[in-house]
Write an enzyme that holds these catalytic residues in place. Structure first.
Site, mmCIF file in Angstrom:
data_model
loop_
_atom_site.group_PDB
_atom_site.id
_atom_site.type_symbol
_atom_site.label_atom_id
_atom_site.label_comp_id
_atom_site.label_asym_id
_atom_site.label_seq_id
_atom_site.Cartn_x
_atom_site.Cartn_y
_atom_site.Cartn_z
ATOM 1 C CE LYS A 1 81.878 19.684 72.046
ATOM 2 N NZ LYS A 1 80.494 19.694 72.584
ATOM 3 C CG ASP B 1 72.532 21.856 72.344
ATOM 4 O OD1 ASP B 1 71.572 22.318 71.712
ATOM 5 O OD2 ASP B 1 73.711 22.060 72.021
#
Length: 1010
Positions: A723, A827
């Site tokens: 990422k 999240d």
């Protein structure tokens, strides 16, 4: 004379004619009004798009005054009620064409938009209920146009801004309800001008700025009910509160009130319910108490000190008394034990001492008795279950002595018994083990004796008998303990082998049998332990090898077999699981440590096993390649060889170090200029060069708010996911350090259901997070992107979805309950739940990009750290972070799994969570709204229950949501029925009078696990 008589006769005739004309005209007027009102009602039906619930509104000769939504007086419509009818349109602007309307009730619908000013045309309006809708914006400043209102309820909407001062000009108001809104302005002192007000509800307004107790309210001498809990109140309760002489119910709980409790508060003779728990009140409880009508008193979770006043023993109507979690000291007054109406006595977590009054339970019908975490001495009162109503007894962490009251053995109502860490002794009353409703028995750390029975109550799920003197064998009848979830029998005198029957308990999550005298081999057939998380068999005399079946337990995360006589090798399958905590020290294990365990995390896991060796020195074991090749080498000679070798190695190392230092010194500037730096958290099979060189568009497999996600090959068959987090500015050194520190903390989280973070590669404006690669990508793809085909061609069926839900819940449960401090994800969503080749769920993406933000950027935190549809209401409004925001988001995931809909399903005003809640509120058959792809009859009950669990998790108030531990327990036994709307799952009842601290505080007993 004759003429005069004729005149007298004509006058009455004229009057009669006039009277008849008036009657006719009035009749015509009524008829005209009736027709007009009928037409208005039919227009309302048409405006609302002819909803089915108004099918009986037809243009016929039948009187509309007979319609259930309508009330008429003298043939004219005075009341219109459309409660909980699923209306989604705005309020009809022509509603006030019903000229005599006095009563309007549209609560619990989906009415959108701002406050409808068209109601100002209802000149006779006295009752207006628009609560539990979707109104937004400010309450208008000219609301005093409705000056005839006696009842006004606007609660449960999204009104914001100030409560207008004009509210204080609604002089006729008797009831004002403004609870559960988003007010973020001032509370007007003008409310104190409502001299006729009897009810005021302003609770659960979390957005209020810190607000002092509105002292102007103390002049409301007719006010009977005042609820302002959870509304950010600060400062002191004014002494003038004693002026509110009519007050019957007062709730100021869950605020930040400080100072002492005013004496005048306890002088209010009409007061029946007083809740001021969870504040910062200090000082002593007033000595003089004349509020003789008190039935419920909750002062818990404050900083109160001193003694419990004797005068509390005069409150003959008192039913519920909670003084828990304060700093109270001294004895409990004898008179409190004799209160005739008392059902709940809650004083845990104080500094109380002395003996408990012996009359507790003998006079009143006691239901809960919670005296834990004090310094009480003597015996427990004998008559606690005298009337057969006792549900919970918690008295742990005291200095109590003697035996358990014999009456507890026949107490069929008892559900929870927790008396840990006392000096109690003797046998357990025989009937207690089999009591019909008993669920929890925790008697750890006492001096109890005896043996375990063959049979237990079928409801018993939690047994804690550790650190006592129980003896004998674990009975073979243990196989009948089917509902057992936790069993702690540590530090006793149990002997014999561990019975095979114990391995047949499917719900068992924790089994602690350490520090006993068990012998024989470990059970080999343990496939039923599918839920087992923690297994501790240490400090016994167990022998044999570690069975392979232990390595196959799907949930096992903590394993302790140390201090036994276990032999053989460590199964490699056990290493592949990488349990968070494993201890196999002090046994007779042999062979090579599996490479997966060669990590500092396991540095003390294999000590004192002379036959074990490792490939690296991190485990403090003999190196496998340094063992003598000849068994007959003289030990002294071998030691000389080792010493010489060490000297030579040290010399070479010193020379090598000097060479490296020179080289490092020469290339220092060049090293500083190099852009990428690798920070490793695990043993790696690749270099930073492998990662950086593969950052090409060809390898992109996804993207997020801060950058792309790449699939990078690290060998012939292995891959990692990378990422890339970008910043539009040069990363400051302090921010990078803080970020890396956070990353390193999270890298130590090791759980089968959390994606492994392997390393971080960084430079001045970019960060690469390198994770394990998962073949089946994200749950989001399977649910919403039409990519639901597995390798075998089948869809994501219900068993797979349930398996995914359980896996994700296990990961979150570990983060919330097993990490210290707890880790909040912030999240949780389907795109952050990744799936491996076997559809095992792994929680990913911990919102680390937030660490890159400057303080001035934190105002947008909710936008960065959350996704619409998943964000808990309190997080979106206050950016406050705790575990319950993850529970809310996970609840949305459960709703997605069961309905197939996306989190933002709904319209511009609602989300999937709100959509689901509305369906529950209107009584929709759950089966009708489930995903058609999984609606199989054999799974229908499970799917409905998980949908209901999703609704539970998305409750508006955080306190009403279950913990992840409770969520996981329900998922693991998802066939158990759930009842939406049942108070014991914490659902908010729209009637505010049903919300009280007695209910909330008894929803779950205080135990030493809390």
């Amino acid at each position: 004379m004759k003429k005069f008589t004729s005149s007298c006769v004509k006058m009455p005739i004229l009057s009669l004619l006039s009277f008849l004309f008036l009657i006719f005209a009035n009749s015509q007027s009524h008829s005209l009004m009736y027709d007009e009102e009928h037409a208005v009602l039919l227009r309302i039906k048409q405006y609302l798009q002819n909803p089915p619930f108004l099918n009986h509104w037809i243009p016929s000769n039948s009187s509309h005054c007979t319609w259930p939504e309508i009330t008429c007086i003298n043939g004219s419509v005075t009341s219109l009620t459309m409660y909980n009818t699923n209306i989604t349109q705005t309020l009809p602007h022509f509603l006030c064409d019903l000229k005599n309307l006095t009563h309007v009730d549209f609560q619990l619908n989906f009415l959108p938009g701002e406050f409808p000013k068209s109601l100002y045309n209802c000149s006779k309006l006295e009752y207006l209920d628009l609560s539990q809708n979707l109104f937004v914006g400010k309450i208008p400043d000219d609301i005093d146009h409705l000056d005839g209102l006696r009842f006004l309820s606007l609660g449960g909407n999204n009104f914001s801004g100030d409560i207008p001062a004009s509210m204080g000009r609604l002089k006729e108001l008797r009831s004002l309800q403004l609870h559960q809104c988003l007010f973020n302005g001032t509370f007007p002192a003008e409310i104190g001008n409502l001299s006729n007000l009897e009810e005021l509800y302003v609770f659960s307004n979390h957005m209020f700025p810190p607000t002092k107790f509105p002292s102007s309210l103390t002049q409301l001498s007719k006010l009977k009910i005042f609820y302002m809990q959870e509304s950010n109140l600060v400062g002191e309760i004014p002494e003038t509160i004693g002026n509110m002489v009519a007050l019957e119910e007062l709730d100021l709980s869950v605020n930040d009130l400080s100072g002492e409790i005013p004496k005048s508060l306890f002088m209010l003779k009409n007061l029946s319910k007083l809740y001021i728990y969870k504040n910062s009140l200090s000082g002593e409880i007033p000595e003089v108490v004349e509020a003789f009508n008190l039935t419920e008193l909750d002062l818990s979770y404050n900083n109160l000190s001193g003694k419990i006043p004797d005068d509390l023993g005069k409150l003959s109507k008192l039913i519920f008394l909670s003084l828990s979690t304060n700093q109270l000291s001294g004895k409990v007054p004898e008179s409190i034990g004799s209160l005739p109406a008392l059902t709940d006595f809650v004083v845990f977590h104080n500094n109380l001492s002395g003996t408990l009054p012996p009359d507790f339970g003998r006079i009143s019908k006691l239901e809960t008795f919670q005296v834990a975490s004090n310094s009480f001495t003597g015996n427990l009162p004998e008559n606690l279950c005298y009337h057969g109503r006792l549900v919970g007894l918690t008295a742990f962490d005291n200095n109590l002595r003697g035996e358990l009251p014999e009456s507890l053995g026949s107490c069929s109502s008892l559900q929870i018994l927790s008396v840990e860490n006392n000096e109690l002794f003797g046998d357990i009353p025989s009937g207690l083990w089999t009591s019909s409703n008993i669920q929890t028995i925790k008697i750890n750390e006492n001096k109890f004796t005896g043996q375990l029975p063959e049979r237990l109550s079928e409801n018993l799920s939690d047994i804690g008998i550790g650190y006592n003197q129980f003896s004998g064998r674990i009975p073979h009848g243990v196989s009948s303990w089917k509902n057992l979830v936790k069993f702690n029998a540590s530090n006793n005198l149990f002997n014999g082998s561990i019975p095979l029957e114990l391995t047949s308990l499917p719900d068992l999550t924790i089994l602690l049998l350490d520090h006993n005298q068990f012998t024989g081999p470990l059970p080999s057939d343990i496939i039923s332990w599918k839920s087992l998380i923690n297994l501790d068999l240490s400090h016994n005399q167990l022998s044999g090898e570690i069975p392979l079946s232990i390595a196959q337990l799907p949930a096992l995360n903590i394993l302790d077999l140390s201090e036994n006589r276990i032999s053989g090798q460590i199964p490699h399958q056990l290493a592949l699981k990488r349990p968070t905590n494993i201890n196999l020290s002090s046994n007779s294990l042999v062979g090579r440590i599996p490479s997966e365990f060669e990590n500092l995390v396991y540095a003390s896991s294999f000590l004192n096993n002379p036959g074990l060796c490792a490939d690296t020195p991190v485990l403090n074991l003999i190196l496998c390649n340094s063992r003598p090749q000849r068994a007959k080498i003289d030990r002294r000679y071998a030691s000389h060889v080792i010493i010489i070798s060490l000297v030579v190695a040290a010399s070479l190392l010193a020379l090598l170090s000097l060479f490296l230092m020179i080289r490092v010194y020469r290339k220092r500037k060049q090293e500083l200029k190099r852009s990428w730096k690798l920070t490793s958290f695990q043993r790696l099979s690749f270099t930073k060069g492998n990662i950086v060189s593969s950052m090409s568009e060809h390898n992109i497999i996804g993207s997020g708010g801060y950058g792309a996600v790449y699939r990078v090959a690290v060998g012939d068959t292995n891959y990692v996911a990378v990422k890339k987090i970008l910043s539009n500015r040069k990363l400051e050194e302090k921010l990078v350090s803080s970020f890396l520190a956070e990353v390193e903390i999270l890298s130590n989280i090791r759980h089968n259901n959390i994606v492994k973070l392997l390393c971080c590669v960084s430079k001045e404006d970019s960060l690469l997070l390198v994770y394990e690669y998962l073949e089946n990508h994200s749950l989001d793809r399977w649910l919403h992107n039409k990519s639901k085909q597995t390798a075998s061609g089948s869809v994501l069926d219900w068993p797979k979805r349930l398996h995914i839900a359980i896996g994700a819940a296990q990961g979150l449960c570990y983060m919330h309950h097993d990490c210290l401090p707890p880790v909040v994800h912030r999240d949780v969503k389907t795109s952050n739940i990744l799936l491996d080749s076997k559809f095992n769920a792994k929680v990913a993406d911990f919102g680390l990009a937030m660490m890159l933000m400057k303080p001035e950027e934190l105002a947008t935190m909710s936008a960065v750290a959350g996704t619409f549809g998943y964000i808990a209401p309190e997080y979106a409004q206050t950016t406050r972070v705790n575990e319950k925001i993850d529970v809310y988001s996970f609840g949305v995931v459960l709703l997605e799994l069961t309905t197939g809909k996306e989190a933002n399903h709904g319209d511009e005003y609602s989300s999937l969570a709100e959509w689901a809640w509305r369906h529950i509120q209107v009584g929709t058959d759950v089966e009708d709204i489930l995903d058609k792809e999984i609606k199989e009859a054999c799974y229908m009950d499970e799917i409905c229950n998980i949908f209901k669990l999703g609704v539970m998790c998305t409750a508006t108030l955080p306190a009403s949501r279950p913990s992840m531990k409770e969520v996981l327990k329900i998922l693991l036994s998802c066939s158990s029925p759930l009842s939406i709307g049942d108070k014991n799952v914490g659902f908010y009842d729209s009637a505010p009078l049903l919300k009280n601290s007695k209910w909330e505080n008894n929803m779950e007993y205080y135990t030493d696990d809390d």
